[in-house]
Design a protein around this motif. Structure first.
Motif: not given
Ligand code: MG
Ligand code: AMP
Length: 404
Positions: A183, A186, A226, A250, A257
């Protein structure tokens, strides 16, 4: 669950292992495909290994009582590996080579280096005794005895042993199907250009390697955005295809998260936050009946948490009954001045210093520093609330021992 409560590793493992149902389905695989697989039934020796008495050396086969006369023994036969020899003529010797079946009637083999060759025949040393240099039929494996036990993870030596039984295939548990979901908005796949704010997806590759070492089938390997919806959709899809979902990142308490929230809303969260360093943000639960192991996001934490928590869990699910890694006690060649409330797994190196095996640790133990693990050959365990001074005895787990 109290926000601050951290679960000790031992208790977390107890919970995970009690929830780990071993696979039942088995399949038959060729030896060539058997490395790392787990044997699904006991194997019994069907015929003696080796199948016949044979020579352990290059030399001369003879019958010891024939030496009593003191006469040289004429060489009456030549037996090479692969032949089925005729009985030895009384009063003679047979030239014989390593691995060749012993001629009936011979009871010893004298190494060629210890024989004197004369025109009348060979002379053997006086101390030649029955059974000398003979590999007995069944000395490796005796017909009817157990060869390998169900639950054995097959290493190269077991592959060879199975072959020596004459089997070309073995029954093993089917591979565990694992989905890896990394996850993070970025994350960018390696090979792509990196834009500002982005980082390369490290964990997918680490987990790929770890799962291959554990002989798992990677059935899904995806990056998940996310958002609550993306996370829920990806987990639900993976739950349909896999026996286990492994996620990275996450799983903390930030607004971005979502793993934990999705588990709580759509499945079940049975464990969260471990008293280990690195690896605190770790979750376990299930979604639509498929277990989920939620690993932290930081790359070194992924490795540590997978090795210390994921591997024992996988072993249990795979039907692997070999005893878990015990580690070894070694003197520390480093200092931990500030005790942690969490049990710490430092990226460490077992090495020889001044003729002694000691453990050193990588200077930067940040959970984001994966180069610490590349420098290391294992993990040093620092118990909670403990300081370490050089010479103190600590537990060290070699990476090979953990996954082997
Ligand atoms: Mg993360
Ligand atoms: P998170 O738990 O999602 O907040 O992640 C913790 C840290 O690990 C952050 O700095 C993330 O950028 C980093 N991280 C998460 N997933 C990965 C990944 N797959 N590869 C490299 N770093 C990651």
């Amino acid at each position: 669950m109290m926000a601050e409560e951290l679960i000790p590793l031992e208790r977390a493992l107890e919970h995970l292992l009690s929830a780990a149902l071993p696979l039942e389905e088995t399949e038959s695989v060729l030896i060539a495909q058997a490395l790392g697989r787990v044997l699904a039934s006991d194997l019994t020796v069907s015929a003696d290994v080796p199948p016949a008495d044979n020579s352990a050396v290059d030399g001369y086969a003879l019958c010891c009582t024939d030496l009593a006369s003191g006469m040289a023994l004429p060489v009456s036969a030549r037996v090479t590996a692969g032949q089925h020899p005729a009985p030895l003529k009384p009063g003679t010797a047979a030239r014989i080579f390593t691995g060749a079946s012993l001629p009936p009637g011979a009871d010893a083999v004298v190494m060629q280096e210890n024989v004197t060759i004369t025109p009348e025949g060979i002379r053997a040393p006086d101390e030649t005794a029955p059974a000398q240099n003979i590999r007995r039929r069944g000395q490796d494996l005796e017909a009817g005895s157990p060869a390998l036990a169900k639950g054995t993870r097959l290493r190269p030596q077991e592959m060879g042993l199975i072959a020596s039984l004459g089997l070309d295939r073995v029954p093993v548990y089917r591979k565990l199907r694992v989905a890896v979901l990394t996850t993070g908005d970025e994350l960018v796949d390696p090979g792509q250009p990196l834009l500002p704010g982005q980082i390369y997806n490290t964990n997918a590759s680490t987990l790929r390697g770890l799962l291959a070492q554990m002989s798992c089938d990677l059935v899904v390997c995806e990056t998940v955005r996310d958002t609550r919806k993306d996370t829920a959709d990806a987990l639900k899809k993976a739950a349909k295809q896999a026996d286990l979902i492994v996620t990275s990142g996450g799983v903390s308490v930030g607004e971005e998260d979502h793993i934990r929230a999705v588990l709580e809303a759509n499945g079940e969260l049975t464990l969260w936050r471990l008293a280990i360093k690195p690896g605190k943000p770790l979750a376990f639960g299930q979604l639509d009946g498929t277990p989920l192991l939620g690993l932290p996001g930081n790359p070194a934490a992924v490795l540590v948490a997978f090795l210390m928590v994921g591997v024992p869990y996988l072993r249990r699910r795979q039907g692997d009954l070999t005893s878990p890694a015990l580690g070894e006690r070694l003197p520390a060649a480093f200092t931990v001045a500030t005790p942690s409330v969490r049990q710490e797994f430092m990226r460490a190196r077992k090495q020889r210093l001044n003729n002694e095996d000691v453990v050193t640790v990588y200077p930067n133990q940040s959970s984001g520093v994966l180069s610490s693990a590349c420098w290391a050959n294992g993990l040093a365990v620092i118990p909670a609330n403990t300081t370490v001074t050089p010479g103190a005895s600590i537990t060290f787990f070699g990476f090979h021992e953990l996954t082997g």
